[in-house]
Design an enzyme around this catalytic site. Structure first.
Site, PDB file in Angstrom:
ATOM      1  N   GLY A  46       0.819  -1.199   0.000  1.00 18.70           N
ATOM      2  CA  GLY A  46       0.000   0.000   0.000  1.00 18.70           C
ATOM      3  C   GLY A  46       0.854   1.251   0.000  1.00 18.70           C
ATOM      4  N   GLN A  51       2.958   9.885   1.419  1.00 18.75           N
ATOM      5  CA  GLN A  51       4.243   9.201   1.279  1.00 18.75           C
ATOM      6  C   GLN A  51       4.984   9.626   0.011  1.00 18.75           C
ATOM      7  OE1 GLN A  51       2.355   5.170   2.216  1.00 18.75           O
ATOM      8  NE2 GLN A  51       4.482   4.935   2.903  1.00 18.75           N
ATOM      9  N   CYS A  90       6.595  -0.487   6.613  1.00 14.05           N
ATOM     10  CA  CYS A  90       6.153   0.682   5.868  1.00 14.05           C
ATOM     11  C   CYS A  90       7.250   1.125   4.913  1.00 14.05           C
ATOM     12  CB  CYS A  90       5.817   1.805   6.847  1.00 14.05           C
ATOM     13  SG  CYS A  90       5.231   3.317   6.086  1.00 14.05           S
ATOM     14  N   LEU A  91       6.863   1.510   3.710  1.00 17.13           N
ATOM     15  CA  LEU A  91       7.832   1.986   2.731  1.00 17.13           C
ATOM     16  C   LEU A  91       8.517   3.271   3.184  1.00 17.13           C
ATOM     17  CD1 LEU A  91       5.795   1.326  -0.534  1.00 17.13           C
ATOM     18  CD2 LEU A  91       7.685  -0.037   0.392  1.00 17.13           C
ATOM     19  N   HIS A 132      -3.757   1.088   7.983  1.00 11.85           N
ATOM     20  CA  HIS A 132      -2.401   1.657   7.926  1.00 11.85           C
ATOM     21  C   HIS A 132      -2.365   2.843   6.963  1.00 11.85           C
ATOM     22  CE1 HIS A 132       2.146   1.031   7.727  1.00 11.85           C
ATOM     23  NE2 HIS A 132       1.923   1.796   6.671  1.00 11.85           N
ATOM     24  N   GLU A 133      -2.916   2.675   5.764  1.00 25.12           N
ATOM     25  CA  GLU A 133      -2.881   3.744   4.769  1.00 25.12           C
ATOM     26  C   GLU A 133      -3.761   4.921   5.183  1.00 25.12           C
ATOM     27  OE1 GLU A 133      -0.495   3.579   2.783  1.00 25.12           O
ATOM     28  OE2 GLU A 133      -0.124   1.452   3.073  1.00 25.12           O
ATOM     29  N   HIS A 136      -1.962   7.065   7.566  1.00 23.84           N
ATOM     30  CA  HIS A 136      -1.040   7.986   6.892  1.00 23.84           C
ATOM     31  C   HIS A 136      -1.747   9.293   6.521  1.00 23.84           C
ATOM     32  CE1 HIS A 136       2.861   6.165   6.291  1.00 23.84           C
ATOM     33  NE2 HIS A 136       2.331   5.032   5.849  1.00 23.84           N
TER      34      HIS A 136
END
Length: 152
Positions: A46, A51, A90-91, A132-133, A136
């Protein structure tokens, strides 16, 4: 499509609250195409717009290795049930994995890139990914919800 830079922990952009999308136009579609390209290149599940430095309420996700994509604009969790504890990464926070408690099941109301309403129903990993997204989009990182942090 173009790959965008993925902002890393420590960048203030990741801690800001994103604004709702009000225009469903070619610019939005181009951003979402770039996000998908970035997600595929980074081999993630995701990616939220903050991000990639865009403070808009958008995320993209894939659960089949990039064959199909979930696109959510202005997502809102309208139902959350159960509990699930699992490791997350996480990226934007590379090489870190921590256990987080999330709902086992969620229902998310959102829009697609054309402004059509959609309903996303998810369980387990996919439910955690949506949560999670969406976090963000509110400037929250998974490490803020880490069980390790809560147990200190």
């Amino acid at each position: 499509m173009a790959r965008r830079k993925i902002y890393q922990i420590g960048d203030d952009t990741l801690r800001q609250v994103s604004k709702p999308v009000t225009e469903f136009d070619d610019k939005l579609s181009a951003l979402m195409d770039d996000m998908i390209d970035t997600l595929v290149y980074a081999d993630g599940a995701g990616l939220a717009a903050p991000q990639v430095g865009v403070l808009k309420r958008i995320f993209v996700a894939t659960f089949d290795g990039g064959r199909t994509f979930i696109e959510a604009v202005n997502p809102v969790i309208v139902e959350a049930k159960g509990k699930r504890v699992a490791a997350e990464g996480c990226l934007s926070i590379p090489n870190i994995s921590e256990k987080v408690e999330r709902p086992r099941h969620v229902v998310v109301h959102a829009f697609d890139r054309h402004g059509n309403p959609i309903v996303l129903k998810a369980d387990n990993f996919e439910a955690s990914c949506y949560c999670h997204e969406i976090d963000h989009l509110d400037g929250i990182l998974f490490t803020d919800k880490s069980l390790r942090r809560k147990n200190r």
